[in-house]
Design a protein around this motif. Structure first.
Motif, PDB file in Angstrom:
ATOM      1  N   GLN A  64       0.851  -1.185   0.000  1.00  0.00           N
ATOM      2  CA  GLN A  64       0.000   0.000   0.000  1.00  0.00           C
ATOM      3  C   GLN A  64       0.881   1.228   0.000  1.00  0.00           C
ATOM      4  O   GLN A  64       1.685   1.418   0.915  1.00  0.00           O
ATOM      5  CB  GLN A  64      -0.913   0.012   1.213  1.00  0.00           C
ATOM      6  N   SER A  66       0.737   5.454  -0.591  1.00  0.00           N
ATOM      7  CA  SER A  66      -0.072   6.661  -0.744  1.00  0.00           C
ATOM      8  C   SER A  66       0.863   7.847  -0.881  1.00  0.00           C
ATOM      9  O   SER A  66       1.823   7.970  -0.121  1.00  0.00           O
ATOM     10  CB  SER A  66      -0.972   6.876   0.470  1.00  0.00           C
ATOM     11  N   GLN A 104      -6.030  10.523   7.507  1.00  0.00           N
ATOM     12  CA  GLN A 104      -6.770   9.498   6.772  1.00  0.00           C
ATOM     13  C   GLN A 104      -5.953   8.222   6.649  1.00  0.00           C
ATOM     14  O   GLN A 104      -6.480   7.124   6.784  1.00  0.00           O
ATOM     15  CB  GLN A 104      -7.147  10.006   5.383  1.00  0.00           C
ATOM     16  N   ARG A 105      -4.648   8.357   6.394  1.00  0.00           N
ATOM     17  CA  ARG A 105      -3.798   7.177   6.268  1.00  0.00           C
ATOM     18  C   ARG A 105      -3.654   6.481   7.612  1.00  0.00           C
ATOM     19  O   ARG A 105      -3.611   5.269   7.694  1.00  0.00           O
ATOM     20  CB  ARG A 105      -2.413   7.532   5.709  1.00  0.00           C
ATOM     21  N   VAL A 107      -5.865   6.474  10.062  1.00  0.00           N
ATOM     22  CA  VAL A 107      -7.134   5.800  10.329  1.00  0.00           C
ATOM     23  C   VAL A 107      -7.212   4.507   9.523  1.00  0.00           C
ATOM     24  O   VAL A 107      -7.547   3.454  10.054  1.00  0.00           O
ATOM     25  CB  VAL A 107      -8.332   6.723  10.015  1.00  0.00           C
ATOM     26  N   ALA A 108      -6.866   4.553   8.253  1.00  0.00           N
ATOM     27  CA  ALA A 108      -6.918   3.362   7.408  1.00  0.00           C
ATOM     28  C   ALA A 108      -5.976   2.285   7.931  1.00  0.00           C
ATOM     29  O   ALA A 108      -6.319   1.107   7.958  1.00  0.00           O
ATOM     30  CB  ALA A 108      -6.561   3.722   5.967  1.00  0.00           C
ATOM     31  N   GLU A 111      -7.504   0.793  11.097  1.00  0.00           N
ATOM     32  CA  GLU A 111      -8.703   0.004  10.825  1.00  0.00           C
ATOM     33  C   GLU A 111      -8.328  -1.406  10.404  1.00  0.00           C
ATOM     34  O   GLU A 111      -9.028  -2.353  10.694  1.00  0.00           O
ATOM     35  CB  GLU A 111      -9.558   0.668   9.745  1.00  0.00           C
ATOM     36  N   GLU A 112      -7.189  -1.544   9.726  1.00  0.00           N
ATOM     37  CA  GLU A 112      -6.738  -2.867   9.304  1.00  0.00           C
ATOM     38  C   GLU A 112      -6.133  -3.654  10.453  1.00  0.00           C
ATOM     39  O   GLU A 112      -6.297  -4.860  10.538  1.00  0.00           O
ATOM     40  CB  GLU A 112      -5.688  -2.732   8.201  1.00  0.00           C
TER      41      GLU A 112
END
Length: 138
Positions: A64, A66, A104-105, A107-108, A111-112
């Motif tokens: 991943q 970004s 945002q990154r 949080v993502a 979440e994983e």
């Protein structure tokens, strides 16, 4: 964070790709990073004796990446018609954009892997929002 030598994103090319916007540049950088990951995985897999990269999931599915580009460039024309171009440094809107991107990154990512720790309600807000945000990433 880049001003590209005080140059606008006005259609220059990089490795055959036209860069006309921040989004174009971000996409190019993400693709370059993924190509590097695939190359690294291919060489490490051949060392380990695996047959091919194709035998596994594509790098995009396993890695991943970004990218957020903050183009610190501004231009305007003076009343006398003189075109001004400057490397503007980081502006408040760009800082907010960067903070939002990092949040945002974060949080993502959580979440994983695990639930996000919520800040304590009794905690006073940081006077310097950026440093407060950076501290919260630790």
């Amino acid at each position: 964070l880049e001003d590209f030598f005080i140059t606008p994103l006005d259609g220059w090319t990089c490795d055959g790709r036209t860069i006309k916007s921040v989004g174009n540049a971000e996409s190019y950088l993400e693709d370059r990073a993924l190509m590097g990951c695939r190359d690294d995985m291919a060489s490490s897999m051949s060392v380990r004796g695996h047959a091919t990269v194709g035998a596994r999931a594509p790098a995009r599915e396993r890695v991943q990446i970004s990218v957020k580009l903050l183009h610190t460039y501004a231009e305007w024309t003076s009343e006398d018609g003189l075109k001004m171009q400057v490397g503007s440094g980081l502006t408040e809107p760009q800082l907010q954009e960067a903070i939002s991107f990092m949040h945002q990154r974060r949080v993502a990512m959580y979440e994983e892997d695990a639930p996000i720790k919520q800040p304590q309600a009794s905690r006073k807000p940081s006077k310097n929002r950026f440093l407060g945000f950076v501290r919260s990433l630790k």
